[in-house]
Design a protein around this motif. Structure first.
Motif, PDB file in Angstrom:
ATOM      1  N   ALA A 132       0.832  -1.214   0.000  1.00  0.00           N
ATOM      2  CA  ALA A 132       0.000   0.000   0.000  1.00  0.00           C
ATOM      3  C   ALA A 132       0.860   1.254   0.000  1.00  0.00           C
ATOM      4  O   ALA A 132       0.539   2.263  -0.662  1.00  0.00           O
ATOM      5  N   GLN A 133       1.955   1.234   0.722  1.00  0.00           N
ATOM      6  CA  GLN A 133       2.853   2.391   0.766  1.00  0.00           C
ATOM      7  C   GLN A 133       3.477   2.648  -0.609  1.00  0.00           C
ATOM      8  O   GLN A 133       3.567   3.808  -1.055  1.00  0.00           O
ATOM      9  N   LYS A 134       3.878   1.602  -1.325  1.00  0.00           N
ATOM     10  CA  LYS A 134       4.450   1.774  -2.664  1.00  0.00           C
ATOM     11  C   LYS A 134       3.408   2.267  -3.653  1.00  0.00           C
ATOM     12  O   LYS A 134       3.700   3.124  -4.506  1.00  0.00           O
ATOM     13  N   LEU A 135       2.217   1.741  -3.541  1.00  0.00           N
ATOM     14  CA  LEU A 135       1.170   2.150  -4.483  1.00  0.00           C
ATOM     15  C   LEU A 135       0.671   3.556  -4.196  1.00  0.00           C
ATOM     16  O   LEU A 135       0.229   4.266  -5.119  1.00  0.00           O
ATOM     17  N   SER A 136       0.709   3.969  -2.938  1.00  0.00           N
ATOM     18  CA  SER A 136       0.249   5.328  -2.614  1.00  0.00           C
ATOM     19  C   SER A 136       1.180   6.385  -3.209  1.00  0.00           C
ATOM     20  O   SER A 136       0.754   7.490  -3.533  1.00  0.00           O
ATOM     21  N   ARG A 137       2.450   6.068  -3.380  1.00  0.00           N
ATOM     22  CA  ARG A 137       3.390   6.997  -3.985  1.00  0.00           C
ATOM     23  C   ARG A 137       3.111   7.164  -5.472  1.00  0.00           C
ATOM     24  O   ARG A 137       3.345   8.226  -6.044  1.00  0.00           O
ATOM     25  N   SER A 138       2.656   6.094  -6.087  1.00  0.00           N
ATOM     26  CA  SER A 138       2.341   6.170  -7.526  1.00  0.00           C
ATOM     27  C   SER A 138       0.906   6.592  -7.768  1.00  0.00           C
ATOM     28  O   SER A 138       0.446   6.568  -8.910  1.00  0.00           O
ATOM     29  N   GLU A 139       0.214   7.020  -6.688  1.00  0.00           N
ATOM     30  CA  GLU A 139      -1.144   7.548  -6.769  1.00  0.00           C
ATOM     31  C   GLU A 139      -2.113   6.575  -7.438  1.00  0.00           C
ATOM     32  O   GLU A 139      -2.940   6.966  -8.247  1.00  0.00           O
ATOM     33  N   ILE A 140      -1.985   5.304  -7.101  1.00  0.00           N
ATOM     34  CA  ILE A 140      -2.979   4.314  -7.548  1.00  0.00           C
ATOM     35  C   ILE A 140      -3.953   4.122  -6.393  1.00  0.00           C
ATOM     36  O   ILE A 140      -3.792   3.256  -5.534  1.00  0.00           O
ATOM     37  N   ARG A 141      -4.944   5.011  -6.320  1.00  0.00           N
ATOM     38  CA  ARG A 141      -5.801   5.075  -5.159  1.00  0.00           C
ATOM     39  C   ARG A 141      -6.737   3.871  -5.050  1.00  0.00           C
ATOM     40  O   ARG A 141      -7.053   3.432  -3.945  1.00  0.00           O
ATOM     41  N   ASP A 142      -7.201   3.341  -6.125  1.00  0.00           N
ATOM     42  CA  ASP A 142      -8.151   2.221  -6.047  1.00  0.00           C
ATOM     43  C   ASP A 142      -7.508   0.999  -5.410  1.00  0.00           C
ATOM     44  O   ASP A 142      -8.128   0.310  -4.587  1.00  0.00           O
ATOM     45  N   GLU A 143      -6.262   0.724  -5.785  1.00  0.00           N
ATOM     46  CA  GLU A 143      -5.573  -0.420  -5.214  1.00  0.00           C
ATOM     47  C   GLU A 143      -5.279  -0.205  -3.730  1.00  0.00           C
ATOM     48  O   GLU A 143      -5.335  -1.144  -2.934  1.00  0.00           O
ATOM     49  N   VAL A 144      -4.981   1.035  -3.345  1.00  0.00           N
ATOM     50  CA  VAL A 144      -4.744   1.329  -1.930  1.00  0.00           C
ATOM     51  C   VAL A 144      -6.011   1.101  -1.120  1.00  0.00           C
ATOM     52  O   VAL A 144      -5.975   0.549  -0.004  1.00  0.00           O
ATOM     53  N   LYS A 145      -7.118   1.531  -1.646  1.00  0.00           N
ATOM     54  CA  LYS A 145      -8.388   1.290  -0.960  1.00  0.00           C
ATOM     55  C   LYS A 145      -8.680  -0.201  -0.853  1.00  0.00           C
ATOM     56  O   LYS A 145      -9.175  -0.674   0.180  1.00  0.00           O
ATOM     57  N   GLU A 146      -8.355  -0.944  -1.890  1.00  0.00           N
ATOM     58  CA  GLU A 146      -8.572  -2.395  -1.860  1.00  0.00           C
ATOM     59  C   GLU A 146      -7.706  -3.041  -0.781  1.00  0.00           C
ATOM     60  O   GLU A 146      -8.172  -3.952  -0.062  1.00  0.00           O
ATOM     61  N   ILE A 147      -6.472  -2.557  -0.659  1.00  0.00           N
ATOM     62  CA  ILE A 147      -5.596  -3.108   0.383  1.00  0.00           C
ATOM     63  C   ILE A 147      -6.153  -2.778   1.771  1.00  0.00           C
ATOM     64  O   ILE A 147      -6.107  -3.607   2.694  1.00  0.00           O
ATOM     65  N   THR A 148      -6.684  -1.577   1.932  1.00  0.00           N
ATOM     66  CA  THR A 148      -7.280  -1.195   3.220  1.00  0.00           C
ATOM     67  C   THR A 148      -8.464  -2.088   3.562  1.00  0.00           C
ATOM     68  O   THR A 148      -8.650  -2.499   4.717  1.00  0.00           O
ATOM     69  N   LEU A 149      -9.255  -2.375   2.581  1.00  0.00           N
ATOM     70  CA  LEU A 149     -10.393  -3.276   2.807  1.00  0.00           C
ATOM     71  C   LEU A 149      -9.920  -4.675   3.225  1.00  0.00           C
ATOM     72  O   LEU A 149     -10.553  -5.333   4.054  1.00  0.00           O
ATOM     73  N   ILE A 150      -8.825  -5.126   2.636  1.00  0.00           N
ATOM     74  CA  ILE A 150      -8.278  -6.441   3.022  1.00  0.00           C
ATOM     75  C   ILE A 150      -7.849  -6.419   4.483  1.00  0.00           C
ATOM     76  O   ILE A 150      -8.123  -7.353   5.244  1.00  0.00           O
ATOM     77  N   LEU A 151      -7.180  -5.316   4.884  1.00  0.00           N
ATOM     78  CA  LEU A 151      -6.747  -5.200   6.282  1.00  0.00           C
ATOM     79  C   LEU A 151      -7.942  -5.180   7.231  1.00  0.00           C
ATOM     80  O   LEU A 151      -7.898  -5.764   8.321  1.00  0.00           O
ATOM     81  N   VAL A 152      -8.977  -4.506   6.826  1.00  0.00           N
ATOM     82  CA  VAL A 152     -10.182  -4.452   7.673  1.00  0.00           C
ATOM     83  C   VAL A 152     -10.836  -5.822   7.764  1.00  0.00           C
ATOM     84  O   VAL A 152     -11.306  -6.237   8.835  1.00  0.00           O
ATOM     85  N   LYS A 153     -10.845  -6.556   6.677  1.00  0.00           N
ATOM     86  CA  LYS A 153     -11.495  -7.871   6.677  1.00  0.00           C
ATOM     87  C   LYS A 153     -10.794  -8.851   7.599  1.00  0.00           C
ATOM     88  O   LYS A 153     -11.446  -9.641   8.291  1.00  0.00           O
ATOM     89  N   ILE A 154      -9.463  -8.796   7.614  1.00  0.00           N
ATOM     90  CA  ILE A 154      -8.732  -9.737   8.457  1.00  0.00           C
ATOM     91  C   ILE A 154      -8.481  -9.161   9.857  1.00  0.00           C
ATOM     92  O   ILE A 154      -7.651  -9.681  10.609  1.00  0.00           O
TER      93      ILE A 154
END
Length: 709
Positions: free
Chosen positions: A662-684
């Motif tokens: 998520a940290q690497k993707l946030s630098r490249s401004e790929i917001r959808d993938e960052v949100k998806e990673i956050t959802l994964i963290l919330v699920k587990i």
């Protein structure tokens, strides 16, 4: 004792006198032979006191005439009538005894013409012997009575010594039969003081004893009443029962039937085992073909890709040698993949990933041989019971016999523990029906559809309908059959035939295991040994598959940057193959323990292979997609606790990788993938890490995702 001695001495004197009278009578009859002795006897009889010397000197013998003898006879007879006892007076013993003896001798004295010389003592008559025995018994009784009297007197004396007798108290110790003991009350005797409490306490004690006795009597009475009722019921049942001859005939026929059934099954079990082994060997051969082919192809393809980067630097001959060795295997792999792609295209399955297919295809020739061998085995199976009547090979007919026994004579049925014998008796017939059963295929007939399953179910239902047998042992028959017959066969499939990489086989096996283990084998509170064995076999088989079948190579990024390169494709296929096994392992949630699943799925597979491959991959949407798939396969039951703020320990490596991604993707401004990673963290349930990441990178728009949880 003195009187007794006197009596004995008098008796001896009487005998002596009688002997002398007999000698006198004999001498009088002879006249000349014993003159001196006759005179001596005569003088003794008349009571004279002449000495023996005078009798020897005297030569005159007075022979009594007939009149004198008759007078003496009458005198003796009269004396005998008057004195019928033996006097104990010593002074008169000789006279009385002599008189009585003379009287007796006169009676037995023969006439002149009947003179008999006695040479032995005269035999006693029966009456005389009886009189003598009676006299002896009376004497003994008298002695015993005298001893008893002395004993009583001694006891009384001892009692007088032991008991302190107060003055003025008169105790009569006489044991006369007519006397009675009279106890006189002495007013001078003082008694201990008595109050109301003592009397009340004694009365309560007495009442308690009486109540206890009454209760014991009541219990005995109730027991007797129950025994009477039971006896009456037994009598009534016997009176109302059918003819005993019919009952004996039924038991005899049942005994003969069971013996014949056992003989039949004992003969057929050998053939059943042979057919069963042949089918198992056929399925095992097919499973080994698939497993060996997969391992060989994996080895060839991996070796080929390792040689591929050096292909330009190698000689032509060496390159051709490598190609010739693995060419056929690679072409075979590609041809099967092409056929599967074509089949998926026709079914419009666009979500399929390369590497998740079950490579269980056979050549047409191999498939034909397999089907032919299977058909031959099933044909041989039909011949086993061709010569057997349905009553000895049809489970429904067999159970009908035992059902008749249970309905007619339930007591003897349950006393014989038939429910424990039926599973062993039906074992060969159930194994016969399970020969064609394959729990790894969905199209195979299920256990619930098999004839033996329905027959046993009906037999158990009829047992449950009995009013007095709600806790009947017959309800455990199906569970016993499954534990002793089905589970061992299922364990063989798990250990030798099941392929954990095959999702279809795994799902079918899980369905059968859930039905067997949860619905039937666990009807009892205690866990059966069969259930423990099969679950242990499942865990061991999946562990072996993880060690043997999972292989995810790590190539340089330059070799995998191009997604069309052979290295990248091979790595992708191997990753999705490992992820497929990860999914199949977690499908056992609910059957295997959480500890076993976390050790196999998370510890050995996710952390060791999958996370390592993800760390080597280039960050991007494809990696996020793989992470989402991993999270989707995790059981939801592990994260149902609403108070959880931190995930389970085995997911710590996966969580750290998600945060890095998520940290690497946030630098490249790929917001959808960052949100998806956050959802994964919330699920587990990695909420603490997700909140820290959002605050650290000022991703306020993702706070709503956490609040929704």
């Amino acid at each position: 004792m003195k009187n007794l001695n006197r009596h004995r001495r008098a008796k001896k004197s009487l005998v002596l006198l009688e002997s002398r009278v007999v000698d006198l009578s004999t001498d009088e009859e002879d006249g000349t032979h014993h003159s001196s002795e006759s005179k001596d006897d005569q003088s003794s009889f008349s009571g004279g006191s002449s000495s023996l010397e005078d009798e020897e000197v005297s030569s005159v013998v007075n022979i009594p005439d007939a009149a004198f003898i008759r007078a003496a006879y009458r005198t003796r007879k009269l004396a005998r009538a008057q004195e019928d006892y033996i006097s104990l007076d010593v002074k008169h013993v000789s006279l009385i005894s002599g008189t009585k003896k003379n009287s007796e001798d006169s009676e037995s004295e023969p006439d002149d013409h009947e003179k008999i010389i006695p040479f032995m003592p005269k035999l006693q008559t029966l009456r005389q012997r009886m009189a003598e025995e009676t006299t002896t018994k009376n004497e003994e009784t008298s002695e015993e009575s005298q001893e008893d009297t002395n004993q009583d007197i001694w006891e009384q004396q001892q009692m007088r010594k032991a008991v302190k007798i107060t003055e003025g108290r008169d105790i009569d110790l006489s044991h006369s039969s007519d006397s009675q003991t009279v106890k006189k009350f002495d007013a001078s005797i003082s008694f201990p003081p008595v109050n109301l409490e003592i009397i009340k306490k004694q009365l309560n004690t007495r009442l308690t004893l009486l109540q206890d006795t009454h209760r014991s009597h009541l219990r005995e009475y109730e027991k007797y009443i129950q025994d009477i009722k039971s006896s009456k019921s037994t009598i009534q049942n016997l009176e109302n029962s059918s003819n005993q001859a019919l009952n004996i005939k039924f038991y005899k026929n049942m005994k003969i039937y069971v013996e014949n059934l056992i003989d039949c099954l004992s003969e057929k079990i050998i053939s059943i085992q042979e057919i069963e082994s042949a089918m198992h060997a056929l399925l095992l051969k097919q499973a080994m073909i698939f497993m060996k082919r997969r391992q060989d192809e994996l080895k060839h393809e991996s070796t080929y890709l390792q040689q591929l980067p050096c292909e330009a630097e190698t000689s032509t001959n060496r390159s051709l040698a490598v190609d010739e060795k693995s060419q056929w295997s690679l072409e075979e792999i590609e041809s099967r993949r092409a056929r599967r792609r074509q089949a998926r295209a026709l079914s419009e399955n666009c979500t399929h990933q390369e590497g998740t297919s079950s490579d269980d295809e056979l050549h047409s020739a191999d498939m034909t041989d397999f089907q032919k061998s299977r058909g031959d085995i099933l044909q041989d199976r039909k011949k086993i019971f061709e010569d057997v009547h349905d009553d000895f090979c049809n489970i429904q007919n067999i159970l009908l016999k035992f059902q008749q026994w249970r309905e007619k004579f339930p007591d003897s049925y349950y006393e014989a523990f038939v429910s424990l014998c039926i599973p062993k008796l039906l074992n060969p017939l159930i194994r016969f029906q399970l020969i064609d059963w394959n729990p790894l295929k969905f199209d195979s007939i299920g256990l619930k559809q098999m004839p033996w399953f329905t027959s046993i179910g009906e037999f158990m239902e009829s047992s449950m309908k009995d009013a007095g047998k709600e806790d009947s042992s017959d309800r455990k028959i199906l569970s016993a059959v499954i534990n002793k017959t089905v589970i061992p066969r299922l364990t063989d499939f798990v250990e030798f035939i099941w392929d954990p990489l095959s999702t279809s086989q795994t799902r079918s096996l899980i369905t059968q295991c859930r039905m067997i283990l949860e619905e039937h084998s666990t009807c009892e509170n205690e866990v059966s040994k069969g259930k423990q064995d099969i679950l242990k076999s499942i865990g061991s088989r999946m562990k072996k598959s993880i060690e043997d079948d999972v292989f995810i190579p790590l190539y340089p990024k330059s070799a995998v940057e191009n997604r069309a390169s052979p290295h990248s494709k091979f790595q992708e296929r191997q990753f999705w193959s490992g992820l497929k096994l990860f999914h199949n392992v977690l499908l056992w949630n609910g059957l295997l323990s959480e500890g076993t699943l976390r050790e196999l799925g998370l510890g050995k597979l996710l952390n060791r292979y999958l996370v390592t491959a993800l760390l080597n991959a280039t960050p991007g949407p494809e990696v996020v997609k793989k992470c989402s798939q991993i999270a989707a396969y995790l059981p939801e039951e592990w994260f149902k606790n609403s108070t959880m703020r931190a995930s389970i320990p085995q997911l710590e490596n996966f969580i750290q990788f998600l945060l890095q991604l998520a940290q690497k993707l946030s630098r490249s401004e790929i917001r959808d993938e960052v949100k998806e990673i956050t959802l994964i963290l919330v699920k587990i349930k990695a909420l603490n890490q997700a909140e820290s990441f959002i605050e650290e990178h000022n991703l306020d728009h993702l706070k709503s995702v956490i609040k929704e949880v």
